[in-house]
Design an enzyme around this catalytic site. Structure first.
Site, PDB file in Angstrom:
ATOM      1  CG  ASP A 203       1.750  51.170 -62.118  1.00 43.82           C
ATOM      2  OD1 ASP A 203       0.540  50.886 -61.934  1.00 43.82           O
ATOM      3  OD2 ASP A 203       2.124  52.271 -62.563  1.00 43.82           O
ATOM      4  N   GLY A 229       1.940  45.892 -57.071  1.00 46.07           N
ATOM      5  CA  GLY A 229       1.375  46.141 -55.744  1.00 46.07           C
ATOM      6  C   GLY A 229       0.714  47.498 -55.725  1.00 46.07           C
ATOM      7  CG  PHE A 231       1.146  54.142 -55.048  1.00 47.42           C
ATOM      8  CD1 PHE A 231      -0.136  54.544 -54.740  1.00 47.42           C
ATOM      9  CD2 PHE A 231       1.649  54.420 -56.324  1.00 47.42           C
ATOM     10  CE1 PHE A 231      -0.925  55.206 -55.671  1.00 47.42           C
ATOM     11  CE2 PHE A 231       0.857  55.085 -57.271  1.00 47.42           C
ATOM     12  CZ  PHE A 231      -0.434  55.476 -56.942  1.00 47.42           C
ATOM     13  CG  HIS A 249      -1.060  64.686 -61.960  1.00 48.87           C
ATOM     14  ND1 HIS A 249      -1.250  65.190 -63.231  1.00 48.87           N
ATOM     15  CD2 HIS A 249      -1.012  63.333 -62.108  1.00 48.87           C
ATOM     16  CE1 HIS A 249      -1.312  64.204 -64.094  1.00 48.87           C
ATOM     17  NE2 HIS A 249      -1.165  63.071 -63.444  1.00 48.87           N
TER      18      HIS A 249
HETATM   19  C1  LIG Z   1      -0.764  59.063 -64.770  1.00 52.96           C
HETATM   20  S1  LIG Z   1      -0.094  57.471 -64.714  1.00 52.96           S
HETATM   21  C2  LIG Z   1       1.645  57.783 -64.769  1.00 52.96           C
HETATM   22  C3  LIG Z   1       2.436  56.596 -65.230  1.00 52.96           C
HETATM   23  C4  LIG Z   1       3.938  56.854 -65.417  1.00 52.96           C
HETATM   24  N1  LIG Z   1       4.552  57.276 -64.171  1.00 52.96           N
HETATM   25  C5  LIG Z   1       4.147  57.869 -66.505  1.00 52.96           C
HETATM   26  O1  LIG Z   1       4.478  59.016 -66.204  1.00 52.96           O
HETATM   27  O2  LIG Z   1       3.972  57.536 -67.689  1.00 52.96           O
HETATM   28  C6  LIG Z   1      -0.353  57.010 -63.015  1.00 52.96           C
HETATM   29  C7  LIG Z   1       0.147  55.620 -62.685  1.00 52.96           C
HETATM   30  O3  LIG Z   1      -0.197  55.329 -61.321  1.00 52.96           O
HETATM   31  C8  LIG Z   1      -0.526  53.963 -61.270  1.00 52.96           C
HETATM   32  N2  LIG Z   1      -1.311  53.653 -60.075  1.00 52.96           N
HETATM   33  C9  LIG Z   1      -2.593  54.023 -59.790  1.00 52.96           C
HETATM   34  N3  LIG Z   1      -2.982  53.549 -58.603  1.00 52.96           N
HETATM   35  C10 LIG Z   1      -1.907  52.856 -58.110  1.00 52.96           C
HETATM   36  C11 LIG Z   1      -1.684  52.140 -56.894  1.00 52.96           C
HETATM   37  N4  LIG Z   1      -2.646  52.047 -55.959  1.00 52.96           N
HETATM   38  N5  LIG Z   1      -0.472  51.571 -56.707  1.00 52.96           N
HETATM   39  C12 LIG Z   1       0.513  51.677 -57.648  1.00 52.96           C
HETATM   40  N6  LIG Z   1       0.355  52.349 -58.826  1.00 52.96           N
HETATM   41  C13 LIG Z   1      -0.853  52.929 -59.048  1.00 52.96           C
HETATM   42  C14 LIG Z   1      -1.320  53.755 -62.536  1.00 52.96           C
HETATM   43  O4  LIG Z   1      -1.438  52.384 -62.869  1.00 52.96           O
HETATM   44  C15 LIG Z   1      -0.499  54.553 -63.541  1.00 52.96           C
HETATM   45  O5  LIG Z   1       0.488  53.768 -64.155  1.00 52.96           O
END
Ligand SMILES: C[S@@+](CC[C@H](N)C(=O)[O-])C[C@H]1O[C@@H](n2cnc3c(N)ncnc32)[C@H](O)[C@@H]1O
Length: 342
Positions: A203, A229, A231, A249
């Site tokens: 994340d 990092g 994604f 989503h």
């Molecule tokens: C809605 S949350 C879901 C978190 C976890 N998967 C859960 O279900 O509890 C979306 C996640 O995407 C991560 N995120 C957003 N942009 C990102 C990026 N560019 N690279 C990696 N992670 C990212 C956020 O930090 C967050 O933890």
């Protein structure tokens, strides 16, 4: 329309518009830590006002309103106390819902939802207009809000995690890479339930900074690696099962495809990708707000994010060199879309 049906229709609409008032009343109680104070002992409004630094008469009005909607209880002597719903607003109970309330109806959402009309007119909404920047940039710059987001994700996720583990057999998952895995609750639960697995939590750097504690608490830190990092640049290679829970989503199709392609690049044939998200029904039938309101939330909060139907997931996956092998429903609103590299 007959008088009775007219009255019923108006009552339905009245109940819907009252949602704004009830959710804000709940938000203020969570913000003021009312439940934590009342967990010490029942209190009259005057005493509770001193503890919360509020006006006694106004707090009394707030508390009466909350009792009237089923949160907190008032005795015949005028003392307020916790009832089962209020217990869950305490910050120190397992799966506390306090952070979820702060998150779901706090300032950030309030500001974004204020322009639902603009989003519906323009076809896009997003935090940029309301907050001046995209949501995850905003969190990176506002540690307090980011902390509320992460705590809320933990609270909201806990029921979902149980449902995912029940619905899917991870025994042969090998090394599990949780992409956008937040602070690691899902990965920790999967590793704890399957002692032969290893895991990688991936994340943003400021988010994974808190994951070591979570993985340690679950006793799985020796089988887990934490990687910070983006994604949009790349995803760690070397896993066998890649997961993304409530990640896709958040994004429009173009950016979802970038994320999926980066997963695909990290994977080899034989690996599996599990996209875990809501499966939007094809039609808006009564009784399904649990799917369609989160979709509206994506409209106002994210820059192009949306909930998707099974067909829409299948297309996104096909366009990024995956095939949708099966869809598994869970007892939560989430489904598991299992995809294989083509
Ligand atoms: C809605 S949350 C879901 C978190 C976890 N998967 C859960 O279900 O509890 C979306 C996640 O995407 C991560 N995120 C957003 N942009 C990102 C990026 N560019 N690279 C990696 N992670 C990212 C956020 O930090 C967050 O933890």
């Amino acid at each position: 329309m007959e008088d009775q049906s007219r009255a019923q229709a108006v009552a339905t609409l009245y109940q819907i518009v009252s949602g704004m008032k009830t959710s804000q009343a709940l938000h203020v109680a969570a913000k003021l830590n009312v439940a934590d104070h009342l967990s010490q002992k029942p209190m009259r409004a005057a005493e509770l006002a001193i503890a919360t630094g509020t006006d006694p008469a106004a707090l009394h009005r707030l508390m009466r309103a909350l009792c009237a909607i089923g949160v907190f209880a008032e005795s015949s002597g005028g003392e307020f106390s916790l009832n089962p719903a209020a217990e869950m607003l305490r910050s120190d109970v397992p799966s506390s819902f306090r952070a979820a309330v702060l998150f779901l109806v706090g300032d950030v959402r309030w500001r974004c939802w204020a322009d639902l009309l603009g989003a519906v007119r323009a076809g896009v909404g997003g935090a940029k207009g309301a907050l001046g920047m995209e949501l995850f940039e905003f969190y990176a710059e506002h540690p307090e809000e980011s902390e509320i987001h992460d705590q809320a994700m933990r609270a909201l996720s806990s029921a979902q995690i149980g449902a995912v583990l029940e619905a899917f057999d991870f025994a042969q998952a090998g090394t599990v890479v949780d992409v956008g895995g937040g602070t690691g609750e899902l990965l920790a639960a999967i590793l704890a339930a399957n002692p032969s697995l290893r895991g990688v939590l991936f994340d943003l750097p400021h988010v994974v900074a808190q994951a070591t504690g979570v993985l340690t608490d679950h006793g799985v830190i020796d089988r887990a690696q934490v990687v910070g990092g983006s994604f949009f640049e790349n995803v760690p290679a070397g896993g066998n099962t890649y997961l993304m829970k409530t990640v896709i989503h958040d994004w429009d199709d173009a950016r979802s495809m970038t994320i999926l392609r980066n997963c695909r690049k990290a994977m080899t044939s034989g690996d599996r990708l599990l996209v875990i998200d809501r499966q939007l029904p094809e039609l808006g039938q009564p009784g399904t707000p649990g799917h369609f309101l989160p979709d509206l939330e994506m409209l106002v909060m994210s820059d192009g994010g949306r909930e998707r139907t099974r067909e829409e997931f299948a297309k996104l996956l096909a366009d990024t060199a995956f095939t949708l092998a099966k869809t598994v429903s869970t007892k939560s609103p989430l489904s598991i879309f299992e995809a294989h590299p083509i």
